[in-house]
Write a protein that holds these residues in place. Structure first.
Motif, PDB file in Angstrom:
ATOM      1  N   ARG A  48      37.263   9.182 -23.674  1.00 20.08           N
ATOM      2  CA  ARG A  48      36.650   7.690 -23.461  1.00 20.08           C
ATOM      3  C   ARG A  48      35.125   7.759 -23.641  1.00 20.08           C
ATOM      4  O   ARG A  48      34.544   6.674 -23.530  1.00 20.08           O
ATOM      5  CB  ARG A  48      36.965   6.979 -22.469  1.00 20.08           C
ATOM      6  CG  ARG A  48      38.557   6.701 -22.385  1.00 20.08           C
ATOM      7  CD  ARG A  48      38.876   5.504 -21.225  1.00 20.08           C
ATOM      8  NE  ARG A  48      38.361   4.249 -21.548  1.00 20.08           N
ATOM      9  CZ  ARG A  48      38.787   3.528 -22.371  1.00 20.08           C
ATOM     10  NH1 ARG A  48      39.692   3.593 -22.905  1.00 20.08           N
ATOM     11  NH2 ARG A  48      37.987   2.278 -22.610  1.00 20.08           N
ATOM     12  N   SER A  49      34.698   8.806 -23.566  1.00 20.48           N
ATOM     13  CA  SER A  49      33.143   9.127 -23.593  1.00 20.48           C
ATOM     14  C   SER A  49      32.668  10.358 -24.455  1.00 20.48           C
ATOM     15  O   SER A  49      33.308  11.235 -24.659  1.00 20.48           O
ATOM     16  CB  SER A  49      32.490   9.203 -22.098  1.00 20.48           C
ATOM     17  OG  SER A  49      32.992  10.308 -21.469  1.00 20.48           O
ATOM     18  N   THR A  91      30.447   5.371 -23.528  1.00 20.41           N
ATOM     19  CA  THR A  91      31.602   5.207 -23.182  1.00 20.41           C
ATOM     20  C   THR A  91      32.414   4.087 -23.947  1.00 20.41           C
ATOM     21  O   THR A  91      31.631   3.036 -24.237  1.00 20.41           O
ATOM     22  CB  THR A  91      31.947   4.786 -21.490  1.00 20.41           C
ATOM     23  OG1 THR A  91      30.961   5.838 -21.083  1.00 20.41           O
ATOM     24  CG2 THR A  91      33.189   4.599 -21.051  1.00 20.41           C
ATOM     25  N   LEU A  92      33.595   4.283 -24.310  1.00 24.83           N
ATOM     26  CA  LEU A  92      34.399   3.104 -25.016  1.00 24.83           C
ATOM     27  C   LEU A  92      34.295   1.893 -24.502  1.00 24.83           C
ATOM     28  O   LEU A  92      34.752   1.859 -23.165  1.00 24.83           O
ATOM     29  CB  LEU A  92      36.036   3.953 -25.356  1.00 24.83           C
ATOM     30  CG  LEU A  92      36.741   2.980 -26.386  1.00 24.83           C
ATOM     31  CD1 LEU A  92      36.163   2.980 -27.798  1.00 24.83           C
ATOM     32  CD2 LEU A  92      38.065   3.833 -26.522  1.00 24.83           C
ATOM     33  N   GLN A  98      43.010   2.720 -25.127  1.00 26.31           N
ATOM     34  CA  GLN A  98      43.474   3.761 -25.645  1.00 26.31           C
ATOM     35  C   GLN A  98      44.859   3.904 -25.785  1.00 26.31           C
ATOM     36  O   GLN A  98      45.681   4.615 -26.425  1.00 26.31           O
ATOM     37  CB  GLN A  98      43.117   5.371 -24.981  1.00 26.31           C
ATOM     38  CG  GLN A  98      41.784   5.604 -24.743  1.00 26.31           C
ATOM     39  CD  GLN A  98      41.374   6.212 -25.994  1.00 26.31           C
ATOM     40  OE1 GLN A  98      42.319   6.857 -26.727  1.00 26.31           O
ATOM     41  NE2 GLN A  98      40.207   6.550 -26.189  1.00 26.31           N
ATOM     42  N   ILE A 124      37.330   6.617 -33.581  1.00 24.70           N
ATOM     43  CA  ILE A 124      38.024   6.485 -32.668  1.00 24.70           C
ATOM     44  C   ILE A 124      39.428   6.526 -32.796  1.00 24.70           C
ATOM     45  O   ILE A 124      40.144   5.604 -33.813  1.00 24.70           O
ATOM     46  CB  ILE A 124      37.952   5.228 -31.656  1.00 24.70           C
ATOM     47  CG1 ILE A 124      36.321   5.210 -31.236  1.00 24.70           C
ATOM     48  CG2 ILE A 124      38.800   5.070 -30.469  1.00 24.70           C
ATOM     49  CD1 ILE A 124      35.949   3.668 -30.929  1.00 24.70           C
ATOM     50  N   SER A 126      43.288   6.693 -31.512  1.00 30.80           N
ATOM     51  CA  SER A 126      43.891   6.290 -30.245  1.00 30.80           C
ATOM     52  C   SER A 126      45.381   6.800 -30.314  1.00 30.80           C
ATOM     53  O   SER A 126      45.978   6.479 -29.194  1.00 30.80           O
ATOM     54  CB  SER A 126      43.609   4.774 -29.579  1.00 30.80           C
ATOM     55  OG  SER A 126      44.134   3.974 -30.662  1.00 30.80           O
TER      56      SER A 126
END
Length: 142
Positions: A48-49, A91-92, A98, A124, A126
């Motif tokens: 996430r980051s 950070t997302l 996700q 990104i 996921s």
């Protein structure tokens, strides 16, 4: 004689003072120059980051800001002296969970005025590793 006439014209036209001001300014302190440590990065499933570095590789003070529509930046503004750097953690954003399948593209924009600008591409992904995404529409077997 020709040189004296040209110099007299420059002084009368007030061009010489402007030329001298520009010349003296150019001989002073170096201007700030932006450098970033990444051109792109990928946030894979579960991540996430990410981090990157912003640095003033020129002179003087470099002030700027960092912006993005897909990641949060806790300290979006910076001011760096010559040779200083700053680690930036992104950070997302929560609206991009996700748990969703597929991928998303985005950008981080670093703007530092006369020191320059940089665009960092973000991918990104996921999708869980080794896991097929669920079908878009569930169907009943015949």
């Amino acid at each position: 004689m020709l040189i004296q006439a040209g110099a007299a014209y420059l002084c009368r036209a007030r061009v010489l003072p402007l030329f001298l001001a520009l010349f003296v300014t150019g001989c002073g302190e170096d201007k700030p120059e932006l450098w970033v440590s990444a051109q792109s990065f990928t946030l894979n499933y579960g991540l996430r980051s990410a981090q990157f570095v912003v640095m003033n590789v020129g002179g003087g003070t470099m002030e700027g800001q960092i912006d993005s529509t897909v990641v949060e930046i806790p300290t979006p503004r910076f001011a760096l002296q010559a040779g200083e750097d700053q680690v930036v953690t992104v950070t997302l954003k929560p609206e991009f969970p996700q748990t969703a399948y597929g991928s998303l593209e985005g950008q981080v924009l670093v703007s530092a005025g006369i020191a320059g600008h940089a665009t960092i591409r973000i991918s990104i992904d996921s999708s869980a590793p080794d896991e097929a995404p669920p079908p878009a529409v569930e169907t009943d077997p015949v």
